[in-house]
Design a protein around this motif. Structure first.
Motif, mmCIF file in Angstrom:
data_model
loop_
_atom_site.group_PDB
_atom_site.id
_atom_site.type_symbol
_atom_site.label_atom_id
_atom_site.label_comp_id
_atom_site.label_asym_id
_atom_site.label_seq_id
_atom_site.Cartn_x
_atom_site.Cartn_y
_atom_site.Cartn_z
ATOM 1 N N ARG A 427 87.002 15.538 31.535
ATOM 2 C CA ARG A 427 87.926 15.272 32.643
ATOM 3 C C ARG A 427 87.151 14.635 33.788
ATOM 4 N N LEU A 428 87.666 13.537 34.314
ATOM 5 C CA LEU A 428 87.086 12.848 35.457
ATOM 6 C C LEU A 428 88.141 12.755 36.550
ATOM 7 N N ARG A 429 87.808 13.215 37.736
ATOM 8 C CA ARG A 429 88.727 13.171 38.871
ATOM 9 C C ARG A 429 88.045 12.433 40.019
ATOM 10 N N PHE A 430 88.764 11.493 40.628
ATOM 11 C CA PHE A 430 88.165 10.682 41.683
ATOM 12 C C PHE A 430 89.250 9.975 42.475
ATOM 13 N N THR A 511 93.339 11.434 37.696
ATOM 14 C CA THR A 511 92.790 12.330 36.688
ATOM 15 C C THR A 511 92.724 11.579 35.368
ATOM 16 N N LEU A 512 91.499 11.356 34.897
ATOM 17 C CA LEU A 512 91.269 10.661 33.637
ATOM 18 C C LEU A 512 90.849 11.690 32.592
ATOM 19 N N ILE A 513 91.565 11.728 31.477
ATOM 20 C CA ILE A 513 91.254 12.625 30.365
ATOM 21 C C ILE A 513 90.708 11.777 29.225
ATOM 22 N N PRO A 669 83.241 9.837 40.250
ATOM 23 C CA PRO A 669 83.963 10.726 39.333
ATOM 24 C C PRO A 669 83.351 12.119 39.274
ATOM 25 N N LEU A 670 84.180 13.131 39.532
ATOM 26 C CA LEU A 670 83.794 14.532 39.390
ATOM 27 C C LEU A 670 84.114 14.919 37.951
#
Length: 971
Positions: A427-430, A511-513, A669-670
């Motif tokens: 999971r990438l959140r930014f 939110t990238l999955i 990206p977190l």
């Protein structure tokens, strides 16, 4: 201009006076088709170079190769590039070319033009001209790389004048895109019209609106990245073991060879037909004008520098032997589509070695294992200052997911929640910065806005195969150089900012999955396709712009590279509640990530595969690379904000009460690994998928919308961390040296590398919150212009042992005691027309670090250069801080700034405009127009007998005493 007969009655245009030369022309009878048209033959004096020579591609223009992605599959798959290579005087492959060409005509040698009258004259030098159509793309540039495959000159899209006065540059707001032609001259050492005194360029052969507006100089070498001033080794044992091949103040060591790269980023939206899973086919709409194979051409022409006219393509590629054709003894400058032997690969390897033994810096440990605020599984780190083949307007951050962690993500062992049988997802959140919405579909209007935070941004997923070459992306970061042997890295897929904006919420968060488990059946909410569950209706939309490629490919290394009948990425939106969209990428669709068809177990040409027993084996780290392109609006949260060779995370405590920030704040990206079932709203509120609860259902309602408090604060952007007592925190290096080399981008948080705890490559070594200090006081050892040999093994007068240059210079009475001090006035270039800026390298300690590099402008931060004008009795002293009058209003270009070395150029012109009245910034236009003043210099002039003063303050503690230094330029 005199026209004299030559062998067989052929005609020659011959100049007179200093620099006299002869130019072959077409005989009026048409018998001798040798290239240039004669006076009045085939050239309209009322036209110009574009109208006379760009109208017939078969006559004058030699095509570049088809546009492609990186030659080795590396780089951004939303980008396209094409390149051509040139050699003027390179001896690496025995090609002396330009010298042979200029000594052929009228010198009495065998062949050539030995019978020409007047005798003793030689062929005129030639120049390149790059021509083509502006692509319908988000970003476009031309860049010149020297023989070290390092950027030396470049010009960006909106700075390029259109070739025809009736055309407009489509990258200038508020213009809509329309087909227009450009011409960019590339000098091989001589500017047309300057031979024999006066301007001899024929009226029908001039490039308008002005010769120099788009001019690049192919003889220049790259600035900075010069290890000759390194003083960390022992005398005579410097590493690298060979001096950097740099230019000298007289421009007596120009780059003898190089390459021209044309790049375009981001196509218009693709159009698709057919059905997913069976017959899906996506293509660019007709008329898109985005370089994709051979649909948009770029050409080069070879110009005579006396008349300015072009040689015919036939002469270039055949009779004149100007184009490389495999001949063993070339007699002319060489131009060709690809080259593997004109670059100085030894110097290229030393550049890579110098980077690899430079420690990578870390301000704070951001690993989840130490409970860091906003902990990030990935140690995002910026490249070093020198990157071979780096695109000129880009900054790169990269981070790896190790092979062991990747296997644990696939198996489910890496999840923070128990596996529900679906394994883990990445999971990438930014947050997404504002960017232009162009290019758009043919026939619609979306001009480039007058300002934006960034021009372009992308995230690439790739790997470093075990089968090839140096284990560093820095050897050829975008995979464009055929001279680099072995595959250094491969890109699997790239997502660009249109994919992010398609999935952003009202707060601009995404939110990238990313699915990496080939055995999972993606549940509704993540899978592509509609569905309904728990009051939510799911709708899926494919990413048709910003997914490179739009359809997944089979393994790049194992042709045929077939497009599969699926979408690379998609956005799932949810109606019926307050919810974020999901941007979904399924890496398992790509053969470069997961290949089950290979007969080799495990497959060396995929990141992960099955071994002979059927177990999952990942043989390469998964490399994530974030690219920021062309900074605008003084945006402080891009990859440019991270200091070179430093980790992004700083644990900065911002004024809004949030800690855990970094140089990019919420825009980096977190990353975490999370069980697919834990993505449900119920799981995140203590329901299914958590300890004591059953597995989550196959339909996944999304979590609540991301808010500002879910990511690091924007207040941490471009901020250096301080301790609780207000003291600056100094970054620690990871111990890289000549014997223990850092291998970007394979860097991990301290003690978290699951592949082993060894030092190959060394892990990051991070400062702690209590390690602040108030003692960061600059110490200046010496400042110098170009060294042609390494300082520690220099034969400069006063050289002694041991380590003569590694101590603070004393200024008692203005004396300069350090023998490595040298400031040499730069000589004018190109027939005394251009005054180069003064290159200064400042060496010492305690300089701190500067973010936002490269930097260009007036009044540079934390460094002041001044001149007392002693050569004129002190009548017109100047200073770059503007304190002593307008003569100091030049621009300064800062290439690099570390705690021990600062590299800058002083004396760039200010407020230079091109023919379209665009003010040229040295950041987007590194050319003679923006870097050289017309001699004599009107601002920041340097003369012999002047005294140069340099003052440096530490950016982290500017209140501490600065370092000061003074030197008189050598005569």
């Amino acid at each position: 201009m005199a026209v004299s007969p030559g062998p067989g009655g052929a005609k020659f245009c011959c100049s007179t006076g200093t620099g006299a030369c002869c130019t072959e022309v077409k005989d009026s009878s048409g018998t001798y088709v040798l290239g240039l048209p004669g006076v009045g033959i085939g050239v309209s004096s009322s036209g110009d170079f574009a109208s006379n020579f760009l109208q017939s591609a078969s006559s004058y223009e030699v095509p570049f190769p088809d546009f492609q992605t990186g030659a080795s599959g590396a780089g951004d798959w939303n980008a396209r590039y094409s390149a051509m290579y040139y050699s003027m005087t390179s001896t690496i492959s025995g090609s002396t070319n330009m010298t042979a060409w200029e000594q052929t005509c009228g010198t009495g040698t065998t062949g050539g033009c030995s019978g020409v009258t007047p005798s003793g004259q030689y062929f005129c030098p030639v120049e390149l001209a790059i021509a083509g159509t502006y692509p319908n793309a988000r970003y476009f540039s031309l860049a010149n790389y020297d023989e070290h495959y390092t950027n030396a000159q470049h010009i960006a899209d909106f700075d390029i004048d259109a070739a025809a006065t009736a055309d407009t540059n489509p990258f200038l707001p508020p213009n809509d895109w329309a087909a227009a032609t450009y011409v960019v001259p590339v000098s091989m050492g001589t500017v047309p019209g300057g031979l024999g005194g006066g301007n001899s360029t024929l009226s029908g052969c001039q490039i308008t609106p002005a010769e120099q507006d788009n001019l690049l100089d192919g003889t220049q070498r790259h600035p900075a990245a010069d290890w000759n001033t390194d003083v960390l080794g022992a005398p005579g044992t410097n590493f690298p073991p060979e001096s950097h091949n740099a230019d000298n103040p007289e421009h007596g060591n120009p780059s003898p060879a190089g390459s021209i790269h044309v790049r375009a980023y981001l196509s218009p939206k693709y159009a698709c037909t057919g059905s997913v899973g069976s017959s899906l086919s996506c293509t660019l709409p007709s008329g898109s004008y985005f370089p994709n194979g051979s649909n948009v051409y770029t050409y080069f022409l070879v110009r005579d520098t006396y008349t300015g006219c072009a040689y015919t393509a036939n002469y270039v590629s055949g009779e004149g032997n100007i184009l490389a054709t495999g001949t063993s003894t070339p007699v002319a400058p060489q131009f060709m589509a690809e080259s593997t032997n004109w670059q100085d690969t030894t110097q290229m390897s030393y550049h890579l070695a110098a980077t690899a033994w430079t420690p990578q810096l870390c301000y704070a440990n951001g690993a989840p294992s130490v409970s860091a605020p906003f902990a990030n599984m990935l140690a995002w780190t910026r490249t070093a200052n020198h990157v071979a083949g780096q695109a000129p307007d880009d900054a790169y951050l990269s981070a790896p997911i190790s092979t062991a962690v990747l296997q644990n993500v696939i198996s489910g062992a890496a999840c923070s929640y128990p596996s529900d049988g679906n394994g883990c997802a990445i999971r990438l959140r930014f947050k997404v910065p504002p960017m232009p919405n162009m290019p758009c579909a043919p026939g619609t209007n979306c001009p480039l806005p007058s300002a934006s935070d960034l021009r372009y941004e992308s995230l690439t997923f790739g790997y470093m195969p075990s089968s090839g070459g140096a284990t560093s992306m820095l050897a050829d970061i975008d995979g464009e150089n055929p001279a680099v042997t072995g595959p250094d890295s491969y890109s699997i897929v790239s997502l660009a900012d249109p994919a992010f904006t398609a999935a952003e919420n009202a707060n601009y968060y995404v939110t990238l999955i990313v699915n990496v488990n080939p055995n999972v059946t993606l549940p509704v909410g993540i899978a592509y396709g509609p569905g309904t569950s728990g009051g939510y209706t799911v709708a899926s939309a494919p990413i048709l712009q910003g997914a490179g490629p739009v359809q997944p490919l089979t393994n790049y290394l194992e042709p045929p590279q077939t497009q599969l009948h699926y979408y690379t990425a998609w956005v799932n939106t949810f109606s019926g509640g307050s919810a974020d969209p999901y941007l979904v990428l399924d890496l398992t669709q790509f053969g470069d990530f997961w290949d089950t068809s290979s007969t080799t177990k495990p497959d060396p040409n995929s990141a992960c595969s099955l071994n002979s027993t059927g177990a999952v084996v990942c043989t390469s780290p998964l490399i994530l690379t974030l690219r920021s392109t062309m900074l605008g609006n003084d945006f402080t949260c891009s990859a440019f904000s991270v200091p070179y060779n430093a980790a992004e995370y700083t644990n900065y405590a911002s004024s809004d009460g949030y800690s855990g920030g970094g140089f990019m704040g919420p825009y980096v990206p977190l990353v975490d690994y999370i069980a697919v079932g834990a993505l449900t709203e119920a799981a995140q509120n203590g329901g299914c998928g958590t300890p004591g609860y059953a597995a989550c259902p196959d339909a996944l309602p999304p979590p609540p919308a991301l808010q500002a408090g879910d990511l690091p604060s924007q207040g941490s952007c471009r901020q250096f961390p301080v301790s609780a007592t207000g003291q600056s925190i100094f970054p620690l290096g990871n111990g890289a040296s000549s014997s223990i080399q850092a291998l970007f981008p394979v860097q991990y948080w301290p003690n978290t590398n699951p592949n082993g705890s060894g030092t190959q490559p060394p892990q990051l070594n991070c400062s702690s919150a209590g390690s602040g200090s108030a003692a960061f006081t600059p110490q200046m050892d010496f400042s110098a212009t170009e060294f042609t040999t390494q300082a520690m093994i220099s034969t400069e007068p006063g050289y002694g042992t041991p380590s003569p240059c590694s101590y603070e210079d004393t200024l008692s009475g203005g004396a300069n005691s350090n023998p490595c001090i040298q400031v040499i006035k730069q000589e004018v270039q190109d027939s005394s027309q251009y005054q180069p800026p003064l290159p200064l390298t400042i060496v010492g300690a305690g300089f701190g670090y500067l973010s936002g590099l490269p930097w260009a402008g007036t009044s540079p931060p934390n460094v002041v250069v001044s001149d007392d004008d002693a050569s004129h009795g002190g009548l017109n002293p100047w200073s770059t801080n503007g304190a002593t009058g307008s003569l100091g209003n030049c621009q300064v270009y800062i290439s690099d700034w570390t705690d021990s070395t600062i590299s800058l150029l002083v004396g760039l012109p200010q407020s230079i405009e091109n023919g379209a009245h665009t003010v040229l910034s040295p950041l987007t236009d590194m050319s003679p127009s923006s870097f050289f003043q017309v001699a004599p210099a009107s601002t920041c002039p340097v003369a012999r007998l002047d005294n140069i003063n340099v003052t440096v303050t530490n950016p982290q503690q500017s209140a501490n005493p600065p370092a000061r230094w003074r030197r008189q330029p050598a005569s």
